[in-house]
Design a protein around this motif. Structure first.
Motif, short mmCIF file in Angstrom:
data_model
loop_
_atom_site.label_atom_id
_atom_site.label_comp_id
_atom_site.label_asym_id
_atom_site.label_seq_id
_atom_site.Cartn_x
_atom_site.Cartn_y
_atom_site.Cartn_z
N TYR A 3 70.32 -55.30 -26.68
CA TYR A 3 70.16 -53.98 -27.28
C TYR A 3 71.02 -52.95 -26.55
O TYR A 3 71.73 -52.16 -27.18
CB TYR A 3 68.68 -53.58 -27.22
N LYS A 7 74.27 -50.98 -27.95
CA LYS A 7 74.19 -49.52 -28.02
C LYS A 7 75.43 -48.87 -27.42
O LYS A 7 75.98 -47.92 -27.99
CB LYS A 7 72.94 -49.03 -27.28
N GLN A 11 78.12 -46.65 -29.46
CA GLN A 11 78.41 -45.28 -29.03
C GLN A 11 79.92 -45.03 -29.00
O GLN A 11 80.39 -43.97 -29.42
CB GLN A 11 77.81 -45.02 -27.66
N THR A 51 71.43 -45.61 -32.14
CA THR A 51 72.44 -45.47 -31.09
C THR A 51 72.30 -44.16 -30.34
O THR A 51 72.48 -44.11 -29.12
CB THR A 51 73.85 -45.57 -31.69
#
Length: 200
Positions: A3, A7, A11, A51
């Motif tokens: 995760y 993320k 980003q 995000t």
């Protein structure tokens, strides 16, 4: 770990493509269970909002997304869990309440489906029921622009995500009128956030 890695990748990717503006992070409780309730414009909504949410989000997602085994495994690794649409899914409700009891963030789209006209629509009472049974705050979240991604062959110049002040359900979880009214108020707050922040 998966995760967090994903993320960071998102980003970077979303930052380059969409230059999102995120407002109201101070309204997001950083501890304890909470429900993030957002309008739903596109399939881009869950990954983009997830995000930029300052804490991990566990999403309710339609069960059809979990049927391909590989896709289902990936989605589950991102804290998502299936829910049957158009019916009272007691298993999903139990899972959602368990997530909130653990002090985590639950992400829901109260409208139940994507908006085809870009406007907010009537919310189902499920989000109010979860708020009533768990006694956790609901953070109304406005998403602007994801319905325009890839339109006319180009990328959207910029997205907006706005977190509103937490809302609390006051009443009994078996009061259907109160649940409907609270769901309505959530969508009204989201609609106001959209109107206040929409670009001309």
């Amino acid at each position: 770990m998966f995760y967090n890695i994903l993320k960071v990748i998102f980003q970077i990717l979303f930052g380059i493509l969409f230059r999102p503006k995120v407002k109201g992070k101070e309204n997001v409780p950083m501890e304890g269970g909470m429900i993030m309730a957002a309008n739903h414009l596109s399939n881009w909504d869950p990954p983009i909002v997830g995000t930029y949410m300052p804490r991990p989000v566990a999403y309710m997602a339609k069960e059809e997304l979990f049927k391909p085994a590989i896709a289902g495994a990936i989605i589950r690794s991102l804290y998502a869990f299936p829910v049957k649409r158009g019916a009272a899914d007691r298993g999903a409700i139990k899972t959602a309440l368990g997530i909130l009891k653990q002090g985590l963030c639950l992400g829901v789209f109260p409208e139940g489906t994507r908006s085809k006209d870009g406007k907010t629509h009537k919310a189902e009472s499920g989000v109010a029921l979860l708020a009533a049974m768990s006694k956790v705050p609901v953070v109304p979240t406005a998403i602007i622009g994801t319905n325009k991604i890839l339109q006319n062959g180009g990328f959207l110049p910029q997205l907006q995500i706005i977190y509103g002040e937490p809302m609390y359900f006051e009443g009994k979880h078996n009061d259907k009128e109160a649940l409907v009214d609270f769901s309505k108020k959530i969508m009204e707050k989201i609609d106001n956030l959209i109107k206040m922040n929409s670009q001309a």
